[in-house]
Design a protein around this motif. Structure first.
Motif, PDB file in Angstrom:
ATOM      1  N   ARG A   1       0.818  -1.199   0.000  1.00 36.16           N
ATOM      2  CA  ARG A   1       0.000   0.000   0.000  1.00 36.16           C
ATOM      3  C   ARG A   1       0.858   1.258   0.000  1.00 36.16           C
ATOM      4  NH1 ARG A   1      -0.851   1.871   5.523  1.00 36.16           N
ATOM      5  NH2 ARG A   1       0.342   0.549   6.971  1.00 36.16           N
TER       6      ARG A   1
ATOM      7  N   THR B   1       5.915   3.806   0.235  1.00 39.56           N
ATOM      8  CA  THR B   1       5.122   2.574   0.205  1.00 39.56           C
ATOM      9  C   THR B   1       5.505   1.632   1.338  1.00 39.56           C
ATOM     10  OG1 THR B   1       6.692   1.478  -1.267  1.00 39.56           O
ATOM     11  CG2 THR B   1       4.874   2.696  -2.296  1.00 39.56           C
TER      12      THR B   1
ATOM     13  N   ASP C   1      -3.979   3.886  -0.130  1.00 36.33           N
ATOM     14  CA  ASP C   1      -4.391   3.163  -1.334  1.00 36.33           C
ATOM     15  C   ASP C   1      -3.637   1.841  -1.460  1.00 36.33           C
ATOM     16  OD1 ASP C   1      -6.318   4.838  -2.333  1.00 36.33           O
ATOM     17  OD2 ASP C   1      -5.034   5.825  -3.792  1.00 36.33           O
ATOM     18  N   PRO C   2      -4.345   0.774  -1.842  1.00 35.75           N
ATOM     19  CA  PRO C   2      -3.653  -0.491  -2.101  1.00 35.75           C
ATOM     20  C   PRO C   2      -2.862  -0.415  -3.397  1.00 35.75           C
ATOM     21  CG  PRO C   2      -5.965  -0.683  -2.689  1.00 35.75           C
ATOM     22  CD  PRO C   2      -5.807   0.667  -2.040  1.00 35.75           C
TER      23      PRO C   2
END
Length: 245
Positions: free
Chosen positions: A2, A98, A167-168
């Motif tokens: 993510r 990330t 967000d994935p």
């Protein structure tokens, strides 16, 4: 897998950059809410792929092949241990920080879907610059960062969309070649005999690196005669003007 934070920068005048006007946008800070991401256009005229993010030196930075810079929190944690100091998300000038992704093992041409719509394609590793070194304030930083090879990755925008923290990230395409971001970086900097190998990535490779690899092969064949400097490139150390500001 993510996005932890989405980071954008505003132009600041600093003493540690040689960019025209003495300004840089490398000091990127996490933002709330969605950020639109689109293809910024060719290098030299296009800037960041993130709306609201500043790229000051268009001679070396920004453009379609460097639209989005991504760095892994796991790699920031590594550098925290190495440097003995905290490193906040965005402090390396990355647009996306990330979790759960191996940036250095990412294949050139690998595609990620980020959130519901945005699709990104990996193009290259990040070559450090003197502005990056000045921002970190670490002696010998360009050489140290290059030697370690934990570079993060640049991406082009294949399908525009919005991105936000949380967000994935889904890997939707993995090319069949074996040219990773780490391999491409080594070929571009310290191990130029690897340049023939990066041609397997084809047009997915950063345009400038693809051109350099083709020039190398045209001049030296498969490189068995030994690496040599290509015009416009360095002699085995990082290009001090090729980072992200």
């Amino acid at each position: 897998m993510r996005v932890l934070t989405v980071n954008v920068g505003r132009a600041k005048t600093v003493a540690y950059t040689d960019a025209p006007g003495g300004a840089t946008g490398i000091d990127k800070q996490p933002v709330d809410g969605p950020v639109a991401v689109r293809d910024p256009g060719p290098k030299g005229t296009g800037a960041s792929g993130l709306v609201g993010d500043t790229v000051c030196d268009l001679r070396h930075h920004g453009g379609s092949d460097q639209a989005v810079y991504v760095y892994a929190r796991e790699d920031l944690d590594f550098w925290e241990r190495e440097l003995g100091r905290p490193l906040a998300n965005g402090c390396f000038g990355e647009n996306l920080t990330t979790a759960g992704l191996d940036l250095n093992g990412t294949l050139i041409g690998e595609r990620w879907r980020v959130g519901p719509d945005l699709v990104l394609e990996a193009t290259s590793g990040r070559v450090p610059c003197r502005t990056f070194a000045g921002r970190l304030g670490e002696k010998g930083w360009v050489r140290r960062f290059t030697r370690q090879g934990v570079t993060g990755a640049y991406f082009r925008v294949v399908v525009p969309g919005e991105v936000r923290a949380g967000d994935p990230v889904e890997i939707v395409h993995r090319p069949e070649h074996e040219v990773t971001v780490a391999l491409a970086f080594r070929a571009a900097t310290t191990e130029r005999e690897l340049l023939p190998r990066v041609l397997a990535a084809g047009e997915a490779l950063h345009t400038e690196e693809l051109r350099t690899a083709r020039e190398y092969v045209a001049r030296y064949g498969d490189g068995t005669a030994g690496a040599a400097t290509i015009p416009g490139q360095t002699d085995g150390t990082a290009d001090e003007s090729a980072g992200v500001v």
